[in-house]
Design a protein around this motif. Structure first.
Motif, short mmCIF file in Angstrom:
data_model
loop_
_atom_site.label_atom_id
_atom_site.label_comp_id
_atom_site.label_asym_id
_atom_site.label_seq_id
_atom_site.Cartn_x
_atom_site.Cartn_y
_atom_site.Cartn_z
N ASP A 7 -17.78 -5.73 7.55
CA ASP A 7 -18.95 -4.95 8.19
C ASP A 7 -18.42 -3.60 8.64
OD1 ASP A 7 -20.63 -6.99 7.68
OD2 ASP A 7 -20.92 -7.60 9.80
N ALA A 8 -17.30 -3.76 9.19
CA ALA A 8 -16.64 -2.49 9.80
C ALA A 8 -16.10 -1.44 8.68
CB ALA A 8 -15.18 -2.65 10.39
N LEU A 9 -15.71 -1.93 7.47
CA LEU A 9 -15.45 -1.17 6.34
C LEU A 9 -16.67 -0.36 5.53
CD1 LEU A 9 -12.53 -2.87 4.28
CD2 LEU A 9 -12.38 -1.20 6.16
N LYS A 10 -17.66 -1.33 5.56
CA LYS A 10 -19.11 -0.84 5.22
C LYS A 10 -19.52 0.09 5.82
CE LYS A 10 -22.16 -2.22 2.17
NZ LYS A 10 -22.03 -1.64 0.61
N LYS A 11 -19.42 -0.03 7.07
CA LYS A 11 -20.03 1.06 8.35
C LYS A 11 -19.18 2.36 7.91
CE LYS A 11 -20.34 2.14 13.08
NZ LYS A 11 -20.27 1.57 14.62
N GLU A 12 -17.65 2.43 7.87
CA GLU A 12 -16.97 3.46 7.60
C GLU A 12 -17.48 4.30 6.31
OE1 GLU A 12 -12.07 4.76 6.86
OE2 GLU A 12 -12.56 2.87 7.22
N ALA A 55 -11.15 10.49 -1.58
CA ALA A 55 -10.09 9.41 -1.91
C ALA A 55 -10.13 8.26 -0.94
CB ALA A 55 -8.74 9.97 -1.75
N ARG A 56 -10.67 8.47 0.15
CA ARG A 56 -10.91 7.16 1.07
C ARG A 56 -12.29 6.45 0.74
NH1 ARG A 56 -9.06 3.09 3.79
NH2 ARG A 56 -10.35 2.60 5.60
N ILE A 57 -13.00 7.15 0.30
CA ILE A 57 -14.69 6.61 -0.32
C ILE A 57 -14.21 5.72 -1.42
CG2 ILE A 57 -16.55 7.26 -1.30
CD1 ILE A 57 -17.07 9.51 0.75
N LYS A 58 -13.41 6.26 -2.25
CA LYS A 58 -13.26 5.48 -3.55
C LYS A 58 -12.21 4.35 -3.37
CE LYS A 58 -11.42 5.73 -8.30
NZ LYS A 58 -11.79 4.30 -8.41
N LYS A 59 -11.19 4.30 -2.22
CA LYS A 59 -10.61 3.40 -2.09
C LYS A 59 -11.39 2.38 -1.35
CE LYS A 59 -6.31 1.87 0.78
NZ LYS A 59 -5.43 2.31 1.51
N GLU A 61 -14.50 1.66 -1.63
CA GLU A 61 -15.47 1.10 -2.81
C GLU A 61 -14.77 0.16 -3.34
OE1 GLU A 61 -18.81 5.00 -3.43
OE2 GLU A 61 -16.90 4.88 -4.46
N ASP A 62 -13.43 0.26 -3.96
CA ASP A 62 -12.62 -0.44 -4.81
C ASP A 62 -12.42 -1.65 -3.86
OD1 ASP A 62 -12.86 1.22 -6.80
OD2 ASP A 62 -10.65 1.99 -6.54
N GLN A 63 -12.04 -1.70 -2.78
CA GLN A 63 -11.86 -2.78 -1.86
C GLN A 63 -12.86 -3.64 -1.49
OE1 GLN A 63 -10.22 -0.90 1.76
NE2 GLN A 63 -7.98 -0.96 0.98
N LEU A 64 -14.05 -2.94 -1.38
CA LEU A 64 -15.21 -3.91 -1.04
C LEU A 64 -15.75 -4.60 -2.29
CD1 LEU A 64 -17.17 -1.47 1.20
CD2 LEU A 64 -16.14 -3.50 2.02
N LYS A 65 -15.54 -3.97 -3.49
CA LYS A 65 -15.92 -4.68 -4.66
C LYS A 65 -15.22 -5.96 -4.75
CE LYS A 65 -16.97 -0.51 -7.51
NZ LYS A 65 -16.42 0.38 -8.54
N HIS A 66 -14.07 -6.07 -4.41
CA HIS A 66 -13.08 -7.15 -4.89
C HIS A 66 -12.73 -8.16 -3.58
CE1 HIS A 66 -12.19 -3.97 -8.01
NE2 HIS A 66 -12.24 -5.07 -8.74
N VAL A 67 -13.60 -7.76 -2.39
CA VAL A 67 -13.19 -8.72 -1.48
C VAL A 67 -13.72 -10.08 -1.45
CG1 VAL A 67 -15.28 -8.06 -0.07
CG2 VAL A 67 -13.12 -8.34 1.14
N LYS A 68 -13.12 -10.82 -0.63
CA LYS A 68 -13.79 -12.39 -0.61
C LYS A 68 -13.90 -12.63 1.11
CE LYS A 68 -12.95 -17.24 -0.93
NZ LYS A 68 -11.91 -17.92 -0.34
N ILE A 69 -15.07 -12.83 1.26
CA ILE A 69 -15.33 -12.88 2.93
C ILE A 69 -14.81 -14.47 3.27
CG2 ILE A 69 -17.13 -13.15 4.63
CD1 ILE A 69 -16.82 -10.13 3.29
N ILE A 70 -14.40 -14.47 4.38
CA ILE A 70 -13.85 -15.74 4.84
C ILE A 70 -14.76 -15.99 6.17
CG2 ILE A 70 -11.94 -17.11 6.10
CD1 ILE A 70 -9.76 -15.20 4.65
N GLU A 71 -15.57 -17.01 6.08
CA GLU A 71 -16.35 -17.34 6.95
C GLU A 71 -15.14 -18.15 8.15
OE1 GLU A 71 -19.62 -16.42 7.21
OE2 GLU A 71 -19.38 -15.89 5.10
N ARG A 72 -16.08 -17.78 9.42
CA ARG A 72 -15.36 -18.19 10.66
C ARG A 72 -15.12 -19.70 10.50
NH1 ARG A 72 -12.40 -15.11 13.64
NH2 ARG A 72 -13.19 -13.30 13.86
N ASP A 73 -16.00 -20.66 10.04
CA ASP A 73 -16.02 -22.16 10.04
C ASP A 73 -14.78 -22.59 8.84
OD1 ASP A 73 -17.47 -21.31 7.83
OD2 ASP A 73 -19.11 -22.77 8.23
N SER A 104 -4.76 -7.31 4.78
CA SER A 104 -4.14 -5.77 4.74
C SER A 104 -5.39 -4.70 4.69
CB SER A 104 -3.01 -5.68 3.64
OG SER A 104 -3.66 -6.10 2.35
N VAL A 105 -6.59 -5.17 4.06
CA VAL A 105 -7.68 -4.24 3.94
C VAL A 105 -8.21 -4.12 5.01
CG1 VAL A 105 -9.75 -4.12 2.67
CG2 VAL A 105 -8.02 -5.14 1.60
#
Length: 151
Positions: A7-12, A55-59, A61-73, A104-105
């Motif tokens: 959510d923080a990366l999406k907001k940024e 460059a930051r926008i591209k980075k 976008e690339d990170q958010l495309k390939h991310v795997k969300i870990i749920e708290r549980d 790291s993301v």
């Protein structure tokens, strides 16, 4: 990556696209009005800023495309993993510290989180409460005891 980190990366990303891009475009427009672009430092500075933002926008976008969300549980409190909040004891200095292990993301340059790719993050991952871990960091060898693992 945790949902909070996502959510923080999406907001940024949204901020950069909707606000920052417009601000930089305005700077470029104003700088063009100053005349000869070959000797216009305001224009050069604005164009450089634009390149950094793009460059930051591209980075992001690339990170958010390939991310795997870990749920708290899904985060175990049995072993240290991404998303864990770890209380450790630096055995050389008899000092307790608490860190959140972040991917790291999503890691931040703050004193409360460490990246899973840093020497300390890598060294702690997979260990349990009570384990003493020796970490070979650039400046020294750290001897850390895991006191608690939480969320």
């Amino acid at each position: 990556m945790t949902q909070e980190g996502y959510d923080a990366l999406k907001k940024e990303l949204n901020e950069l696209k909707s606000v920052t891009r417009g601000e930089i475009s305005e700077k470029i427009r104003v700088a063009r009005g100053f005349g000869d672009l070959s000797e216009n430092s305001e224009y050069d500075e604005a164009k450089n800023e634009q390149a950094v933002v793009e460059a930051r926008i591209k980075k992001l976008e690339d990170q958010l495309k390939h991310v795997k969300i870990i749920e708290r549980d899904q985060i175990s409190t049995d072993v240290v993993s991404v998303g864990s909040r770890v209380k450790i004891l630096d055995m050389d200095y008899d000092e307790e510290m608490v860190y959140t292990i972040a991917s790291s993301v999503e890691s931040h340059n703050d004193l409360e989180s460490i990246s899973d790719e840093s020497p300390v993050g890598k060294g702690l991952i997979g260990h349990k409460v009570g384990d003493v871990v020796e970490i070979h960091a650039p400046a020294a060898v750290l001897k850390l005891k895991i006191l608690e693992i939480g969320l």
